[in-house]
Design an enzyme around this catalytic site. Sequence first.
Site, short mmCIF file in Angstrom:
data_model
loop_
_atom_site.label_atom_id
_atom_site.label_comp_id
_atom_site.label_asym_id
_atom_site.label_seq_id
_atom_site.Cartn_x
_atom_site.Cartn_y
_atom_site.Cartn_z
N ASP A 77 32.55 2.20 106.14
CA ASP A 77 31.13 1.84 105.96
C ASP A 77 30.12 3.07 106.23
OD1 ASP A 77 29.00 0.22 105.84
OD2 ASP A 77 28.74 0.40 107.97
N THR A 110 25.20 1.55 101.72
CA THR A 110 24.85 2.73 102.60
C THR A 110 25.82 3.89 102.03
OG1 THR A 110 26.68 1.77 104.10
CG2 THR A 110 24.43 1.50 104.77
N THR A 111 26.87 3.56 101.36
CA THR A 111 27.71 4.76 100.88
C THR A 111 26.78 5.44 99.78
OG1 THR A 111 29.72 3.55 101.84
CG2 THR A 111 29.95 5.16 100.34
#
Length: 555
Positions: A77, A110-111
Amino acid sequence: VCSSKPHPRYPPPFQCFGLNLVFVLGQNMKRESGRKVQTGNISAAKTIADVIRTCLGPRAMMKMLLDPMGGIVMTNDGNAILREIQVQHPAAKSMIEISRTQDEEVGDGTTSVIILAGEMLSVAEQFLEQQMHPTVVISAYRQALDDMLSMLKEISTPVDPNDRDMMLKIINSAINTKALSRWSSLACNIALDAVRTVELEDNGRKEIDIKKYAKVEKVPGGIIEDSCVLKGVMVNKDVTHPRMRRLIKNPRIVLLDCSLEYKKGESQTDIEITREEDFAKILQMEEEYIQQICEDIIRLKPDLVFTEKGISDLAQHYLMKANITAIRRVRKTDNNRIARACGARIASRTDELREEDVGTGAGLFEVKKIGDEYFTFVTECKDPKACTILLRGASKEILAEVERNLQDAMQVCRNVLLDPYLLPGGGAVEMAVSHRLTERSRALTGVEQWPYRAVAQALEVIPRTLIQNCGASTIRVLTSLRAKHTQEGSTSWGVNGETGTLADMADLGIWEPLAVKAQTYKTAVETAILLLRIDDIVSGHKKKGEKGEEQPGAE
């Protein structure tokens, strides 16, 4: 007039005009400006993006991080990785900040937001080298962002949030890229049930508070398949007295946030006793006070009492005689959840307890021993507005990762319920928007069309990374994908993240919420703009007395 002999301390330009030197910055300040800062910022952002690049898509690799306390974090994550990395460079710090923003705002993507921001900056580098002013690049980026957002609206398709199969598909595409993908159907159902439980409609506006009311309890042991959403709440507590009942059907529940013991003075209070019987009187007063409180509670005939504070031995005795089970020192958040689950109200004083404060919504109260700890379950609630997700798994690290993945899944589900519009996943949206931006840039005149077109190129980084992570041939697949998007009605074609081939995302059922995508683009472009604006970094060195020099850029 310049002196002919060079001065030993000052370099040649400073020797003129009688050495009138002014030092504006302190001796131990370091200043970098101009091109050097911009290239430094861009390379810092690229470094951060490279760290995370392999964590995109279903074939994502995991990172293993050691935190300063010696604990292990295993995750893919983006936000969780960057939280643990210690960086020195200010630009890298702001990159880390955006993944946290993305996580708080929409919980997923988020990546991709980091990879996109890094790419936006790296395509801007060539324009800066060609002496183009950063503000020109920035205004082109701004315009591109507005166009991108309007294109997303055009491409998106509305969805019915009550269609369970469709919702499961959406959550599935969020979970597929995570470690949980093996148990995806179980995880999807857990996430959907949890979010549906905590959903509240209040005068026409929806409120879905996952953080407060959907608690994840991790209990090591068992297997992941044992995880479930409880129709109620679980608390890591045992009953206070061993002879109290541990299983009650349809309990009447009273929740308190006051203590059931004799009030002691706030500060140090001294009582001087001269006569023996006075001492007996004080003890009697304590007993009467506690008896009074317990009678206030017993009057309502509850079966269960939860309190956030302590319960004295005497109070336990009275409650036990009345056949009431008591549990003490419950966390405030847990108390709120129990209140939402069984419909009770939390009372601050016992003498204010009313019949309507009693919660009757729960169907079962039981205390179970899992591993070597006791857990209290208040389950089978009629219409719970709070729930507990019970996670089982082999080790703490696995459980922590499963919890992070579930949080993402629940956030995605929440986004769809609040804003029910979908976009195809798998890099299809990026290619479609990229193609449209390139088309639109032809109509632009002046210098701005180049940075505008560069944004279109930067968007291709998402499908490109997906292809790289599968180990397929990047150039071949990306070229055929570009060609595909020039045809009419093929906006939902993207990269199949498992195999690295082209596929129609509508057939594969890989969808993403519009809110996540829009937030990703906004955050990425805004960050790129922010970092391009910087042309000067002034940093104060450590004081001379301290050992250790400044560490160089991003580690």
